[in-house]
Write a protein that holds these residues in place. Structure first.
Motif, mmCIF file in Angstrom:
data_model
loop_
_atom_site.group_PDB
_atom_site.id
_atom_site.type_symbol
_atom_site.label_atom_id
_atom_site.label_comp_id
_atom_site.label_asym_id
_atom_site.label_seq_id
_atom_site.Cartn_x
_atom_site.Cartn_y
_atom_site.Cartn_z
ATOM 1 N N ALA A 104 13.094 4.139 -1.320
ATOM 2 C CA ALA A 104 11.814 5.182 -1.649
ATOM 3 C C ALA A 104 12.373 6.193 -2.736
ATOM 4 C CB ALA A 104 11.338 5.712 -0.264
ATOM 5 N N GLN A 105 13.517 6.816 -2.496
ATOM 6 C CA GLN A 105 13.761 7.945 -3.384
ATOM 7 C C GLN A 105 14.559 7.686 -4.396
ATOM 8 O OE1 GLN A 105 15.144 11.293 -1.197
ATOM 9 N NE2 GLN A 105 13.524 11.358 0.376
ATOM 10 N N ALA A 106 14.953 6.356 -4.771
ATOM 11 C CA ALA A 106 16.226 5.940 -5.816
ATOM 12 C C ALA A 106 15.549 4.691 -6.752
ATOM 13 C CB ALA A 106 17.268 5.476 -4.700
ATOM 14 N N SER A 120 16.537 11.882 7.134
ATOM 15 C CA SER A 120 15.713 11.159 6.226
ATOM 16 C C SER A 120 14.376 11.643 6.463
ATOM 17 C CB SER A 120 15.684 9.519 6.535
ATOM 18 O OG SER A 120 15.062 8.648 5.582
ATOM 19 N N PHE A 121 13.374 11.181 5.669
ATOM 20 C CA PHE A 121 11.803 11.421 5.885
ATOM 21 C C PHE A 121 11.639 10.299 7.040
ATOM 22 C CE2 PHE A 121 7.385 9.858 4.779
ATOM 23 C CZ PHE A 121 6.946 11.043 4.957
ATOM 24 N N ILE A 122 10.518 11.046 7.682
ATOM 25 C CA ILE A 122 10.089 10.408 8.958
ATOM 26 C C ILE A 122 9.715 8.971 9.008
ATOM 27 C CG2 ILE A 122 7.795 11.019 8.564
ATOM 28 C CD1 ILE A 122 9.411 11.158 11.993
ATOM 29 N N SER A 149 0.693 -1.261 0.109
ATOM 30 C CA SER A 149 -0.039 0.092 0.072
ATOM 31 C C SER A 149 0.910 1.156 0.041
ATOM 32 C CB SER A 149 -0.792 0.092 1.224
ATOM 33 O OG SER A 149 -0.226 -0.347 2.271
ATOM 34 N N ASN A 150 2.041 1.218 0.599
ATOM 35 C CA ASN A 150 3.006 2.485 0.457
ATOM 36 C C ASN A 150 4.397 1.718 0.887
ATOM 37 O OD1 ASN A 150 3.226 2.759 3.697
ATOM 38 N ND2 ASN A 150 0.935 2.974 3.298
ATOM 39 N N GLY A 151 5.436 2.949 0.892
ATOM 40 C CA GLY A 151 6.482 2.706 1.342
ATOM 41 C C GLY A 151 6.934 2.472 2.694
ATOM 42 N N THR A 152 6.228 3.188 3.546
ATOM 43 C CA THR A 152 6.335 2.972 4.808
ATOM 44 C C THR A 152 5.854 1.368 5.227
ATOM 45 O OG1 THR A 152 5.652 5.060 5.235
ATOM 46 C CG2 THR A 152 5.675 3.914 7.020
ATOM 47 N N ALA A 153 4.769 0.981 4.706
ATOM 48 C CA ALA A 153 4.324 -0.414 4.991
ATOM 49 C C ALA A 153 5.323 -1.413 4.534
ATOM 50 C CB ALA A 153 3.099 -0.873 4.318
ATOM 51 N N PHE A 155 10.516 0.480 -1.792
ATOM 52 C CA PHE A 155 10.220 1.520 -2.644
ATOM 53 C C PHE A 155 9.055 1.889 -2.451
ATOM 54 C CE2 PHE A 155 13.217 -1.317 -4.902
ATOM 55 C CZ PHE A 155 14.056 -0.512 -5.549
ATOM 56 N N SER A 156 9.034 3.324 -2.703
ATOM 57 C CA SER A 156 7.620 4.150 -2.571
ATOM 58 C C SER A 156 7.072 4.363 -4.086
ATOM 59 C CB SER A 156 7.769 5.471 -1.780
ATOM 60 O OG SER A 156 6.750 6.193 -1.802
ATOM 61 N N LEU A 157 5.883 4.452 -4.198
ATOM 62 C CA LEU A 157 5.194 4.772 -5.402
ATOM 63 C C LEU A 157 4.279 6.002 -5.271
ATOM 64 C CD1 LEU A 157 4.239 1.428 -6.824
ATOM 65 C CD2 LEU A 157 5.931 2.640 -7.709
ATOM 66 N N GLN A 158 4.553 6.603 -4.086
ATOM 67 C CA GLN A 158 3.698 7.711 -3.595
ATOM 68 C C GLN A 158 3.873 8.825 -5.014
ATOM 69 O OE1 GLN A 158 5.015 11.063 -2.718
ATOM 70 N NE2 GLN A 158 2.975 11.835 -1.941
ATOM 71 N N VAL A 159 2.904 9.718 -4.884
ATOM 72 C CA VAL A 159 2.781 10.607 -6.403
ATOM 73 C C VAL A 159 3.830 11.436 -6.498
ATOM 74 C CG1 VAL A 159 1.279 12.197 -5.004
ATOM 75 C CG2 VAL A 159 1.069 11.887 -7.469
ATOM 76 N N GLY A 196 -1.305 8.066 -6.374
ATOM 77 C CA GLY A 196 -1.904 8.453 -4.861
ATOM 78 C C GLY A 196 -0.639 7.667 -4.245
ATOM 79 N N GLU A 197 -0.820 6.496 -3.543
ATOM 80 C CA GLU A 197 -0.247 5.837 -2.714
ATOM 81 C C GLU A 197 0.161 4.478 -3.144
ATOM 82 O OE1 GLU A 197 1.056 7.334 0.286
ATOM 83 O OE2 GLU A 197 -0.378 9.099 -0.110
ATOM 84 N N GLY A 198 1.445 4.061 -2.995
ATOM 85 C CA GLY A 198 1.629 2.616 -3.363
ATOM 86 C C GLY A 198 3.202 2.508 -2.875
#
Ligand SMILES: *Cc1c(COP(=O)(O)O)cnc(C)c1O
Length: 430
Positions: A173-175, A99-101, A72-76, A194-198, A206-208
């Motif tokens: 997530a950023q790379a 980093s990001f939180i 569902s998102n990179g944090t998950a 990885f993050s697919l956030q928009v 959206g989020e992934g």
């Protein structure tokens, strides 16, 4: 022409050329989402390939990963990785202080304690020496971030992890697409997230997120963790048996279809970005007191965020503090039309959730360690970088951003041609 915009001159970046957006959404993306909507395969155990399993297959194929698990998102993805590795109460996980939180929260989500290590002043990534100093008998994993799209020193971090029997989990997530000695980041440690956030380099609408691993057993464990501890696969009847602790971290099929469509254009976008950004940075490289981001030899940087450091003494402005110099530059560059901003206002350990130990209540997870929870200590490089730098985000990722970036370079050169004014404003602000 040379008159600064803050003093009433014309801005270096013409207003009509500023509306370059990221992400780029085109008809292929729209078609992909509608096809997923009409395809009748929105549940994860539908017969045949689903939009989710297609994204997993394409991600593995493009980057050469053995297993990709869409979430569902990179944090998950980070939390699932730590969970599958058995990281839990009483454990410590070493993460960067810049980093990001989400990087700092992921261990806490597993009831483990994040331990913050300082960064390298050039790559802005984990400093392996400081990582090694912070290892205790409770350390279970090292969680490097490939921050801003620059590969972390995974050779040395991997070596430290092996010597101490620790897991290596990469926050990529950023790379996506970044390379370390020819190897795609995310595929070097036990897990990569990885993050697919928009706003990321390969976005969904959206989020992934995506979790990758080369290990068959870890992949199976993470898959169960994604969906209630169950085995849910295309074409297999769901049996509703929960084999282990699980969450519902599944990705939506429409988000997966959109991300697949973006992935199909990634190589073309990436090539254009490399050209645009290399030309932009080359123009700024000679300005005194300005340090542009660099890709270390043997690495491919994917420039998710461009971070510039400013040194007033090297610019000939003696007696002006870096923070003051940065504040004036921010004002002047923004007036010229360069949307510079800060990325991270404080080192992660100073975020309230960590500083005040606001976890699960009653001081958990820190109280699990009794009196042994490590003190945050100091992170002087992180502190200096946050104080003396500004970033450019998002617009430069558009493959058509080349001309805009040349206008940004005009703006930097114009401000640097007026350093006497910068000095005057910085002194007056004191
Ligand atoms: C965006 C990001 C994450 C989290 O990803 P989400 O998909 O937003 O949950 C984690 N780490 C870093 C470094 C990020 O930039």
């Amino acid at each position: 022409m040379n008159r600064l915009a803050v003093l009433g001159g014309p801005p270096a970046v013409p207003r009509e050329q500023r509306d370059v957006e990221w992400p780029v959404i085109d008809d292929e993306d729209r078609k992909a989402v509608l096809a997923a909507l009409d395809g009748g395969r929105l549940v994860s155990n539908a017969d045949g390939e689903t939009p989710v399993s297609a994204l997993e297959r394409r991600w593995s194929e493009r980057f050469g990963f053995a297993h990709t698990i869409a979430v569902s998102n990179g944090t998950a993805a980070l939390s699932l990785a730590l969970s599958a590795l058995g990281v839990g109460p009483g454990d410590e996980v070493i993460v960067p202080a810049l980093s990001f939180i989400a990087t700092g929260l992921a261990p806490v989500h597993q009831m483990a304690v994040p331990v913050f290590a300082d960064i390298d002043p050039v790559t802005f990534n984990l400093d392996p020496d400081d990582v090694e100093r912070r290892i205790t008998p409770r350390t279970r994993a090292i969680l490097p971030v490939h921050l801003h799209g620059a590969p972390a020193d995974v050779d040395r971090l991997g070596d430290i992890a092996r010597r101490h029997g620790l897991a290596l989990v990469e926050d990529a997530a950023q790379a996506p697409g970044a390379l370390h000695r020819g190897r795609p980041v995310g595929g070097i440690g036990e897990f990569g997230a990885f993050s697919l956030q928009v706003t990321k380099n390969i976005p969904t609408c959206g989020e992934g997120g995506l979790l990758v691993t080369a290990d068959d057993a870890l992949a199976e464990t993470a898959r169960k963790g994604r969906q209630f501890g169950e085995v849910i696969e295309p074409g297999r009847d769901r049996d509703y048996i929960s084999y282990r602790l699980g969450w519902n971290h599944k990705i939506n099929g429409l988000q997966a279809a959109f991300a697949s469509s973006q992935l199909a254009r990634f190589d073309g976008y990436e090539q254009a970005r490399q050209e645009n950004i290399t030309r932009f940075l080359a123009r700024l490289d000679g300005l005194p007191g300005l340090t542009v981001p660099t890709a270390l030899p043997g690495t491919v940087h994917v420039w998710h965020i461009l971070r510039f450091r400013f040194d007033p003494a090297a610019a000939g402005l003696d007696g002006i503090a870096p923070g003051r110099f940065r504040t004036v530059l921010r004002r002047l560059l923004r007036a010229e039309g360069v949307p510079v901003s800060q990325y991270q206002l404080v080192p992660l350990p100073e975020q309230m959730v960590f500083r005040d130990r606001e976890g699960f209540g009653k001081g958990y997870p820190w109280t699990v360690l009794g009196g042994d929870a490590p003190e945050p200590g100091d992170h002087p490089v992180t502190r200096a970088v946050i104080e003396d730098s500004l970033t450019i985000q998002k617009r430069h990722l558009n493959p058509a951003a080349g001309p805009l970036l040349q206008h940004y370079a005009d703006a930097f050169e114009k401000v640097w041609a007026n350093l006497d004014t910068v000095a005057r404003l910085a002194a007056a602000a004191r």
